[in-house]
Design a protein around this motif. Structure first.
Motif, short mmCIF file in Angstrom:
data_model
loop_
_atom_site.label_atom_id
_atom_site.label_comp_id
_atom_site.label_asym_id
_atom_site.label_seq_id
_atom_site.Cartn_x
_atom_site.Cartn_y
_atom_site.Cartn_z
N ARG A 107 0.84 -1.19 0.00
CA ARG A 107 0.00 0.00 0.00
C ARG A 107 0.88 1.24 0.00
N SER A 108 0.63 2.13 -0.96
CA SER A 108 1.39 3.37 -1.10
C SER A 108 0.55 4.56 -0.70
N SER A 109 1.18 5.53 -0.04
CA SER A 109 0.46 6.77 0.29
C SER A 109 0.19 7.60 -0.96
N PHE A 110 1.04 7.47 -1.98
CA PHE A 110 0.83 8.20 -3.23
C PHE A 110 -0.41 7.68 -3.92
N GLU A 111 -1.39 8.56 -4.09
CA GLU A 111 -2.68 8.23 -4.70
C GLU A 111 -3.41 7.11 -3.97
N LYS A 112 -3.00 6.83 -2.70
CA LYS A 112 -3.65 5.81 -1.88
C LYS A 112 -3.83 4.51 -2.69
N THR A 113 -2.72 4.00 -3.17
CA THR A 113 -2.72 2.88 -4.11
C THR A 113 -2.40 1.55 -3.42
N TYR A 114 -3.18 0.54 -3.73
CA TYR A 114 -2.94 -0.83 -3.29
C TYR A 114 -2.43 -1.63 -4.49
N ASP A 115 -1.45 -2.49 -4.25
CA ASP A 115 -0.92 -3.29 -5.36
C ASP A 115 -0.59 -4.69 -4.88
N MET A 116 -0.60 -5.61 -5.81
CA MET A 116 -0.18 -6.98 -5.54
C MET A 116 0.53 -7.53 -6.76
N PHE A 117 1.42 -8.51 -6.53
CA PHE A 117 2.21 -9.03 -7.64
C PHE A 117 2.54 -10.50 -7.43
N LEU A 118 2.94 -11.14 -8.51
CA LEU A 118 3.53 -12.47 -8.51
C LEU A 118 4.80 -12.42 -9.35
N LYS A 119 5.82 -13.12 -8.90
CA LYS A 119 7.08 -13.20 -9.65
C LYS A 119 7.53 -14.65 -9.67
N TYR A 120 7.80 -15.14 -10.87
CA TYR A 120 8.14 -16.56 -11.03
C TYR A 120 9.48 -16.70 -11.73
N SER A 121 10.35 -17.51 -11.16
CA SER A 121 11.65 -17.78 -11.76
C SER A 121 11.51 -18.84 -12.83
N LEU A 122 11.68 -18.44 -14.07
CA LEU A 122 11.45 -19.34 -15.20
C LEU A 122 12.70 -20.15 -15.53
N PHE A 123 13.86 -19.48 -15.59
CA PHE A 123 15.12 -20.15 -15.87
C PHE A 123 16.19 -19.63 -14.91
N LYS A 124 17.12 -20.50 -14.54
CA LYS A 124 18.25 -20.12 -13.71
C LYS A 124 19.51 -20.01 -14.57
N GLN A 125 20.36 -19.08 -14.22
CA GLN A 125 21.68 -19.04 -14.84
C GLN A 125 22.49 -20.23 -14.34
N ARG A 126 23.13 -20.95 -15.25
CA ARG A 126 23.87 -22.16 -14.89
C ARG A 126 25.25 -22.15 -15.55
N THR A 127 26.16 -22.84 -14.92
CA THR A 127 27.47 -23.07 -15.50
C THR A 127 27.65 -24.57 -15.74
N GLY A 128 28.76 -24.94 -16.32
CA GLY A 128 29.02 -26.36 -16.53
C GLY A 128 28.51 -26.87 -17.86
N ASP A 129 28.29 -28.19 -17.93
CA ASP A 129 27.88 -28.83 -19.18
C ASP A 129 26.52 -28.36 -19.66
N ASN A 130 25.59 -28.15 -18.72
CA ASN A 130 24.24 -27.68 -19.08
C ASN A 130 24.10 -26.18 -18.80
N SER A 131 25.08 -25.43 -19.24
CA SER A 131 25.12 -24.00 -18.92
C SER A 131 24.00 -23.24 -19.62
N PHE A 132 23.55 -22.19 -18.94
CA PHE A 132 22.57 -21.26 -19.50
C PHE A 132 23.00 -19.86 -19.06
N PRO A 133 23.11 -18.91 -19.99
CA PRO A 133 23.81 -17.64 -19.67
C PRO A 133 23.02 -16.65 -18.83
N PHE A 134 21.71 -16.83 -18.69
CA PHE A 134 20.89 -15.83 -18.02
C PHE A 134 19.96 -16.46 -16.99
#
Length: 289
Positions: A107-134
């Motif tokens: 909840r923000s005092s600016f414009e009395k705003t309520y917000d909600m969100f979801l964030k999902y990790s789709l891919f992990k950065q990996r090293t090694g044989d199965n590396s993924f750069p991001f």
């Protein structure tokens, strides 16, 4: 100023109640690389770069309480105590449903705003044989403005006051000392001020972190709008900040031309000119349980 004092009272009391080791234990656990899967972790120290979200999620069953505070323009002069007489504050709770899924409500005092969100990790950065750069995360939020408009004098429905944000957060940890993130962003506003203002805004965010020591890092963040509102003279959001770990908390000290702290506002409705002196001092304080 009252909000400013209350925030620091909270900070002082929390520092007495929680030991420094509590936070450092959590951070140490999150910093360890999963050797089995060669997953790169701790691309950023927290879930925020500055105003915007980072690719990081909370761990499963961890609850994070965040206080975000932005003061008025520093160039407002001594009469407003260089912006300290004006303030915008946001309280939020964020919870890790799993290691890859975080949800939050604020909840923000600016414009009395309520917000909600979801964030999902789709891919992990990996090293090694199965590396993924991001590391790639998906972010979506909805915000409801509850402040009545003084003009035009039209009664708005609840749905007319809603706005939506979708982001793809793409980050890479280049080394132990340097990480960066690119954030393609889509914003939809159900209601705009005048017909010429776009309901849909596209932007591209850039963020980076340079680790200065085990406890201190320097962060930067910039969002470029590809189409802008014409009813207000909007500027692209720019900010610089320092992350400090101390006393059981993570502090982010911020200088930005944005006074708001939710994506719909600081990306699409910032009006301050950073290089013209319209700079807001602010901070984020987080506590993980």
């Amino acid at each position: 100023m009252n909000k400013f004092l209350l925030t620091f009272v909270f900070l002082a009391s929390s520092m007495l109640c929680f030991s420094q080791d509590d936070l450092l234990d959590i951070l140490d656990k999150e910093t360890v690389t999963n050797d089995k899967d060669n997953i790169v972790t701790s691309t950023f120290k927290g879930t925020r770069i500055l105003n915007g979200h980072s690719v990081e999620n909370r761990k499963a069953k961890q609850l994070e309480f965040i206080i975000s505070h932005r003061f008025g323009r520093i160039n407002s002069g001594f009469d407003d105590l260089f912006g300290l007489d004006e303030s915008n504050i946001r309280f939020s709770l964020e919870y890790g449903f799993t290691d890859n899924l975080t949800g939050g409500f604020g909840r923000s005092s600016f414009e009395k705003t309520y917000d909600m969100f979801l964030k999902y990790s789709l891919f992990k950065q990996r090293t090694g044989d199965n590396s993924f750069p991001f590391a790639i995360s998906l972010f979506g939020s909805v915000a409801a403005k509850t402040l009545e408009e003084p003009f035009p004098l039209v009664q708005r429905s609840f749905s007319e006051n809603l706005s939506y944000v979708g982001q793809v957060l793409i980050a890479r940890k280049v080394s132990k000392s340097f990480s960066y993130q690119v954030s393609p962003t889509y914003i939809h506003r159900n209601t705009v001020t005048i017909a010429e203002d776009p309901h849909d805004i596209f932007a591209l965010g850039f963020g980076a972190r340079i680790k200065l020591s085990n406890r201190v890092s320097l962060n930067g963040e910039y969002y470029h709008q590809f189409n802008e509102s014409v009813s207000i003279n909007t500027k692209n959001a720019l900010g610089f900040g320092v992350d400090i770990e101390t006393g059981g908390h993570v502090f982010q000290l911020i200088l930005s031309n944005a006074i708001t702290m939710i994506e719909k506002s600081f990306i699409a409705e910032t009006t301050g000119d950073f290089f013209g002196g319209d700079i807001h001092l602010g901070f984020n304080i987080s506590r993980t349980f």
